[in-house]
Design an enzyme around this catalytic site. Sequence first.
Site, PDB file in Angstrom:
ATOM      1  N   ASP A  48       0.840  -1.199   0.000  1.00  0.00           N
ATOM      2  CA  ASP A  48       0.000   0.000   0.000  1.00  0.00           C
ATOM      3  C   ASP A  48       0.882   1.259   0.000  1.00  0.00           C
ATOM      4  OD1 ASP A  48       0.844  -0.186   2.607  1.00  0.00           O
ATOM      5  OD2 ASP A  48      -1.160   0.019   3.505  1.00  0.00           O
ATOM      6  N   SER A  49       2.218   1.066  -0.048  1.00  0.00           N
ATOM      7  CA  SER A  49       3.136   2.171  -0.340  1.00  0.00           C
ATOM      8  C   SER A  49       2.799   2.749  -1.718  1.00  0.00           C
ATOM      9  CB  SER A  49       4.595   1.694  -0.310  1.00  0.00           C
ATOM     10  OG  SER A  49       4.754   0.521  -1.094  1.00  0.00           O
ATOM     11  N   ASP A  87      -1.237  -6.089  -0.286  1.00  0.00           N
ATOM     12  CA  ASP A  87      -1.524  -5.472   1.012  1.00  0.00           C
ATOM     13  C   ASP A  87      -3.012  -5.237   1.191  1.00  0.00           C
ATOM     14  OD1 ASP A  87       0.652  -5.131   2.678  1.00  0.00           O
ATOM     15  OD2 ASP A  87       1.232  -3.189   1.829  1.00  0.00           O
ATOM     16  N   LYS A 117      -1.294  -9.420   2.797  1.00  0.00           N
ATOM     17  CA  LYS A 117      -0.494  -8.982   3.950  1.00  0.00           C
ATOM     18  C   LYS A 117      -1.305  -7.976   4.739  1.00  0.00           C
ATOM     19  CE  LYS A 117       3.281  -6.070   3.605  1.00  0.00           C
ATOM     20  NZ  LYS A 117       2.831  -4.914   4.422  1.00  0.00           N
ATOM     21  N   GLU A 119      -1.183  -5.507   8.615  1.00  0.00           N
ATOM     22  CA  GLU A 119      -0.294  -4.958   9.645  1.00  0.00           C
ATOM     23  C   GLU A 119      -0.827  -5.201  11.047  1.00  0.00           C
ATOM     24  OE1 GLU A 119       0.387  -0.791   8.820  1.00  0.00           O
ATOM     25  OE2 GLU A 119       1.149  -1.197   6.802  1.00  0.00           O
ATOM     26  N   GLU A 186       9.578  -4.325   9.967  1.00  0.00           N
ATOM     27  CA  GLU A 186       9.986  -3.030   9.395  1.00  0.00           C
ATOM     28  C   GLU A 186      10.587  -2.137  10.471  1.00  0.00           C
ATOM     29  OE1 GLU A 186       7.130  -1.123   6.839  1.00  0.00           O
ATOM     30  OE2 GLU A 186       8.292   0.736   6.764  1.00  0.00           O
TER      31      GLU A 186
HETATM   32  O1  KIV Z   1       3.572  -1.116   1.510  1.00  0.00           O
HETATM   33  C1  KIV Z   1       4.751  -1.540   1.432  1.00  0.00           C
HETATM   34  O2  KIV Z   1       5.489  -1.286   0.479  1.00  0.00           O
HETATM   35  C2  KIV Z   1       5.240  -2.365   2.534  1.00  0.00           C
HETATM   36  C3  KIV Z   1       6.713  -2.616   2.587  1.00  0.00           C
HETATM   37  C4  KIV Z   1       7.396  -1.397   3.054  1.00  0.00           C
HETATM   38  C5  KIV Z   1       7.040  -3.797   3.399  1.00  0.00           C
HETATM   39  O3  KIV Z   1       4.489  -2.771   3.353  1.00  0.00           O
END
Ligand code: KIV
Length: 279
Positions: A48-49, A87, A117, A119, A186
């Site tokens: 989600d970056s 994510d 994924k 968090e 992280e």
């Molecule tokens: O969203 C993302 O790119 C991430 C990585 C920084 C692990 O969660």
Amino acid sequence: MSSNKRITTTVIQERKVAGKAITMLTAYDFSMAKFLDDAGVDMLLVGDSLGNVVLGYDSTLPVTMEDMIHHGKAVCRGAKRAMVVVDMPFMSYQVSTEQAVANAGRIMKETGAQAVKLEGGQEVADAVKAIVRAGIPVVGHLGLTPQSVHSLGGFKVQGKEEKGAQKLLDDAKLLEESGAFAVVLECVPALLAQKVTDSIAIPTIGIGAGVYCDGQVLVTNDLLGLFPGFTPKFVKQYANLHTQLAQAIAEYRKEVEERAFPGAEHSFKISDEVLEKLY
Ligand code: KIV
């Protein structure tokens, strides 16, 4: 190179046992996914970056399910061998376990990814269990969890004090018990990441978590040096594409303005005979 067979959760878990490092990088579109897949990267994370590096937000909070699904689909079209992990965006799994399962299911059905994924540790353990029970592989994410940036008080290294370090270790064990098949760590001290890695049977994948993790992940745009300016301490820039892009674009602009591009070799022909008939 390695075989073209899809990387599965079993392969990822076997890597830990064999001591062979896992490679993971972020991807948000078809072309980059294909590059990374062809280069033999094991896991592609549709992080989600995306919110920061593609959509231009200043955090990951505004990213929606639709955003993740749209980009997840594009990445899956480009990845033939790598495992694609998508994510779960902010607020897609925190409200209720039912909603978490429904949203994880939507991501899997609509993108074709192999895992999701999310968090957090103890706070999301029930959601992880329920998603895994539905047959969906889950990667956990501990330490600096960007969706909680406001409650963490900023982008800071996590687990430096005893209480935070112990919670991180407990959370990693709980994620393993809950059925996660890997966990991203992280921005945590390298020796704490080592302790976590040695304490659980599932692989740890570090970003700013030192060399003792079972694998490493970076945001591809950081690794390629696509942005000028600030780069976090844990990023190694393997290229400086920003400079090359800026040069290429400046040259294009100059050649267009000087009418040096397109040249004859970039242009199509028509016969004089046809031209002469036109009025
Ligand atoms: O969203 C993302 O790119 C991430 C990585 C920084 C692990 O969660």
